[in-house]
Design a protein around this motif. Structure first.
Motif, short mmCIF file in Angstrom:
data_model
loop_
_atom_site.label_atom_id
_atom_site.label_comp_id
_atom_site.label_asym_id
_atom_site.label_seq_id
_atom_site.Cartn_x
_atom_site.Cartn_y
_atom_site.Cartn_z
N TYR A 114 6.36 -91.58 62.96
CA TYR A 114 6.31 -91.66 61.50
C TYR A 114 6.96 -92.93 60.99
O TYR A 114 6.42 -93.62 60.10
CB TYR A 114 7.00 -90.42 60.90
CG TYR A 114 7.14 -90.45 59.41
CD1 TYR A 114 6.06 -90.15 58.58
CD2 TYR A 114 8.36 -90.74 58.81
CE1 TYR A 114 6.19 -90.16 57.19
CE2 TYR A 114 8.50 -90.76 57.44
CZ TYR A 114 7.42 -90.47 56.64
OH TYR A 114 7.57 -90.49 55.28
N PHE A 115 8.12 -93.29 61.54
CA PHE A 115 8.85 -94.45 61.03
C PHE A 115 8.09 -95.75 61.33
O PHE A 115 8.07 -96.66 60.51
CB PHE A 115 10.26 -94.48 61.61
CG PHE A 115 11.08 -93.29 61.24
CD1 PHE A 115 11.41 -93.04 59.92
CD2 PHE A 115 11.52 -92.40 62.20
CE1 PHE A 115 12.16 -91.93 59.56
CE2 PHE A 115 12.28 -91.29 61.86
CZ PHE A 115 12.59 -91.05 60.54
N GLY A 116 7.47 -95.82 62.49
CA GLY A 116 6.66 -96.99 62.80
C GLY A 116 5.47 -97.14 61.87
O GLY A 116 5.11 -98.26 61.46
N ARG A 117 4.86 -96.02 61.51
CA ARG A 117 3.70 -96.05 60.61
C ARG A 117 4.12 -96.49 59.20
O ARG A 117 3.40 -97.23 58.53
CB ARG A 117 3.02 -94.69 60.59
CG ARG A 117 2.41 -94.29 61.92
CD ARG A 117 1.86 -92.88 61.87
NE ARG A 117 0.68 -92.80 61.00
CZ ARG A 117 0.14 -91.66 60.59
NH1 ARG A 117 0.71 -90.50 60.93
NH2 ARG A 117 -0.92 -91.66 59.83
N ASP A 151 0.59 -84.33 60.55
CA ASP A 151 0.88 -85.77 60.49
C ASP A 151 -0.31 -86.60 60.94
O ASP A 151 -0.59 -87.63 60.37
CB ASP A 151 2.09 -86.20 61.34
CG ASP A 151 3.42 -85.86 60.70
OD1 ASP A 151 3.45 -85.65 59.47
OD2 ASP A 151 4.42 -85.77 61.43
N ASP A 152 -0.97 -86.18 62.04
CA ASP A 152 -1.96 -87.02 62.73
C ASP A 152 -1.31 -88.31 63.20
O ASP A 152 -1.77 -89.42 62.93
CB ASP A 152 -3.18 -87.32 61.86
CG ASP A 152 -4.34 -87.90 62.70
OD1 ASP A 152 -4.39 -87.59 63.91
OD2 ASP A 152 -5.16 -88.64 62.15
N VAL A 170 -0.14 -91.95 56.27
CA VAL A 170 1.20 -92.55 56.15
C VAL A 170 1.14 -94.03 55.85
O VAL A 170 1.89 -94.54 55.01
CB VAL A 170 2.02 -92.27 57.44
CG1 VAL A 170 3.35 -93.00 57.39
CG2 VAL A 170 2.24 -90.78 57.61
N GLU A 171 0.26 -94.77 56.56
CA GLU A 171 0.20 -96.21 56.31
C GLU A 171 -0.20 -96.51 54.87
O GLU A 171 0.38 -97.39 54.22
CB GLU A 171 -0.79 -96.87 57.28
CG GLU A 171 -0.33 -96.89 58.73
CD GLU A 171 -0.62 -95.59 59.47
OE1 GLU A 171 -0.32 -95.53 60.68
OE2 GLU A 171 -1.16 -94.64 58.85
N GLU A 172 -1.20 -95.78 54.36
CA GLU A 172 -1.61 -95.99 52.98
C GLU A 172 -0.51 -95.59 52.00
O GLU A 172 -0.31 -96.25 50.97
CB GLU A 172 -2.89 -95.19 52.68
CG GLU A 172 -4.11 -95.67 53.44
CD GLU A 172 -4.29 -94.95 54.77
OE1 GLU A 172 -3.29 -94.49 55.36
OE2 GLU A 172 -5.45 -94.85 55.22
N ILE A 212 0.62 -88.92 44.59
CA ILE A 212 0.41 -87.87 45.59
C ILE A 212 -0.93 -88.11 46.28
O ILE A 212 -1.96 -88.21 45.63
CB ILE A 212 0.42 -86.47 44.95
CG1 ILE A 212 1.72 -86.24 44.17
CG2 ILE A 212 0.24 -85.40 46.02
CD1 ILE A 212 2.98 -86.26 45.02
N PHE A 213 -0.91 -88.20 47.60
CA PHE A 213 -2.10 -88.41 48.40
C PHE A 213 -2.67 -87.07 48.88
O PHE A 213 -1.92 -86.09 49.05
CB PHE A 213 -1.80 -89.28 49.61
CG PHE A 213 -1.71 -90.75 49.29
CD1 PHE A 213 -2.72 -91.62 49.68
CD2 PHE A 213 -0.62 -91.27 48.61
CE1 PHE A 213 -2.66 -92.97 49.39
CE2 PHE A 213 -0.53 -92.62 48.32
CZ PHE A 213 -1.56 -93.48 48.71
N SER A 214 -3.96 -87.03 49.11
CA SER A 214 -4.62 -85.81 49.59
C SER A 214 -4.65 -85.81 51.12
O SER A 214 -4.98 -86.83 51.74
CB SER A 214 -6.06 -85.73 49.07
OG SER A 214 -6.07 -85.62 47.67
N PRO A 215 -4.34 -84.66 51.75
CA PRO A 215 -4.42 -84.56 53.21
C PRO A 215 -5.82 -84.21 53.66
O PRO A 215 -6.65 -83.77 52.86
CB PRO A 215 -3.46 -83.41 53.50
CG PRO A 215 -3.61 -82.51 52.31
CD PRO A 215 -3.87 -83.41 51.12
N THR A 216 -6.09 -84.40 54.95
CA THR A 216 -7.35 -83.97 55.55
C THR A 216 -7.04 -83.30 56.88
O THR A 216 -5.96 -83.52 57.47
CB THR A 216 -8.31 -85.15 55.79
OG1 THR A 216 -7.63 -86.16 56.56
CG2 THR A 216 -8.78 -85.76 54.49
#
Length: 350
Positions: A98-101, A294-295, A313-315, A339-343
C-alpha cells in the motif's frame, strides 16, 4: 618543476545570464523565482541563456524569496499507545504494498511540477522531531497517511496551519482535505460475491479496530450479510500483516471448522489466511472461498491468486497530491473530500 594545477571552472553568474539573454539582472531573477508577470518572450530568452551558460540557481536563496521549498512530505504516522503489532513499524512501512502504491501515485503528479517527495516515517520515537521539521517549513505541505482513530497528528498539523491532505477518512473531525474509497460499497461487493458462489458459513478476518478502515470493513461486512439474511459472522482481528492473517485463519478454523467463505480486510492478511487454510488441508476455493481487499501485489503473489476488492490507490494518491497543490496555490480554501468507487476483481480464490 612543480606542476601547476588548473583552477576549477568558475560557475556562471546571474549577471552573465542577463548579458547572454539581453535582459536585466532583475528580469533573470524574476524568471528564476517564477514571477508570473514576466513577458513570455523575455522568459524564453532567459531560459535559453540559462541552458547555454549552464547556470544553476541557488535554491536556498530562491526559497527565501518565494517562501517555497518545492518539496512535499509523505508522512506515515503511527500514534503513541497504539496496539501492539507482531511486526515493527518500519518493517510494515517498507513491506506493505500500500505504501509503495501511495508513493508512486503521488510522484506521478508531483514530479512534472518539479516537486520532490520526501518520505518521513513518524512512529512514536520520531514524532516530536518530525513535527519540528514540518513546523520549521522544510517542506511546502504534507500528504499524511494516518490510519488510527486516536492519532493526534492530523489535528496537530491543522493547528500548525501546515497544508495537509489525508489518505483516508480521519478518525476524528479535523479541518483537512482527505481522499478515501467507499469502504461499505467495497465490502458489499465482497459479501455479495461470496453469497453468489453459494457460500453461507461465512467468517471474516478484520483489520485493527482502532483504525477507521478496519472499523468500516467489519461493520460493512456485518451489514451486508444481514441484508442477505445471514447471521453475523465469526470475527478474528488481525493487524493487516501476512502473519496476523495466518494466525487469524487458524483461530477461525479451530472454532468454526465448517466455514466455507472468508472475507479478509486486506490482501496481505488474505494471502496469509490462504496459506493457513491450505496447511490445514482446506482447498481454496473448493472448500473455502477467500476474498481480500486492496488489489495489491499480494493478491497476485497468493496461490491461488486472490479475488479482491480493488481500491485505486495510485489514482487516490494522485488526487491527494492535486488537492495539496491546489491548497498551496490558494491558501485558506475550504477542505475537500473525494471518495473513489471500488470494483471487484475476480480471480482464482473464489
Amino acid at each position: 618543476m612543480t606542476p601547476r594545477h588548473a583552477e576549477p571552472a568558475r560557475p556562471p553568474t546571474l549577471d552573465e545570464v542577463a548579458v547572454a539573454a539581453g535582459v536585466s539582472r532583475a528580469t533573470v531573477s524574476r524568471v528564476i523565482n517564477d514571477v508570473p508577470t514576466v513577458d513570455p518572450r523575455m522568459r524564453a530568452a532567459v531560459e535559453r541563456a540559462i541552458q547555454e551558460t549552464g547556470y544553476v540557481p541557488n535554491l536556498a536563496a530562491r526559497s527565501l524569496v518565494t517562501r517555497r521549498t518545492d518539496s512535499v512530505a509523505l508522512v506515515i504516522s503511527e500514534p503513541p499507545n497504539h496496539l501492539e503489532y507482531a511486526a515493527p513499524f518500519l518493517n510494515r512501512v517498507f513491506t506493505d504494498p500500500y505504501f509503495g502504491r501511495i508513493t508512486a501515485g503521488a510522484q506521478e503528479v508531483l514530479r512534472p511540477e518539479g516537486i520532490h517527495l520526501v518520505i518521513i516515517p513518524a512512529d512514536p520515537p520520531a514524532r516530536d522531531q518530525v513535527l519540528r521539521y514540518l513546523r520549521q517549513g522544510h517542506v511546502d505541505g504534507v500528504l499524511l497517511i494516518s490510519s488510527h482513530a486516536a492519532d493526534p497528528f492530523p489535528g496537530q498539523l491543522a493547528e500548525m496551519s501546515v497544508a495537509t491532505v489525508l489518505s483516508a477518512r480521519p478518525g476524528r473531525p479535523v479541518p483537512l482535505s482527505y481522499v478515501d474509497v467507499d469502504q461499505p460499497a467495497g465490502v458489499r461487493l465482497a459479501a455479495d460475491h461470496l453469497v453468489a458462489r453459494g457460500r453461507r458459513r461465512l467468517a471474516t478476518i478484520a483489520g485493527p479496530q482502532d483504525m477507521p478502515a478496519g472499523q468500516d470493513r467489519l461493520s460493512g461486512f456485518r451489514d451486508a450479510l444481514a441484508r442477505q439474511g445471514l447471521p453475523a459472522p465469526p470475527v478474528v482481528e488481525g493487524d493487516f500483516t501476512r502473519a496476523s492473517g495466518e494466525a487469524a485463519a487458524r483461530a477461525l478454523l479451530d472454532a468454526h471448522p465448517d466455514l466455507d467463505g472468508l472475507f479478509v480486510a486486506n490482501d496481505l492478511m488474505a494471502e496469509g489466511a490462504v496459506r493457513a487454510l491450505q496447511e490445514a488441508g482446506r482447498d481454496v476455493p473448493g472448500d473455502v472461498s477467500v476474498v481480500g481487499f486492496d488489489d495489491s501485489s499480494a493478491a497476485l503473489e497468493a496461490r491461488p491468486q486472490l479475488t479482491t476488492v480493488r481500491q485505486p490507490v495510485e489514482e487516490m494518491a494522485g488526487e491527494m497530491a492535486r488537492l495539496l497543490l491546489a491548497g498551496l496555490r490558494e491558501p485558506g480554501r475550504s477542505p475537500r473530500t473525494v471518495i473513489f468507487s471500488p470494483t471487484l476483481v475476480v480471480r482464482d480464490s473464489t
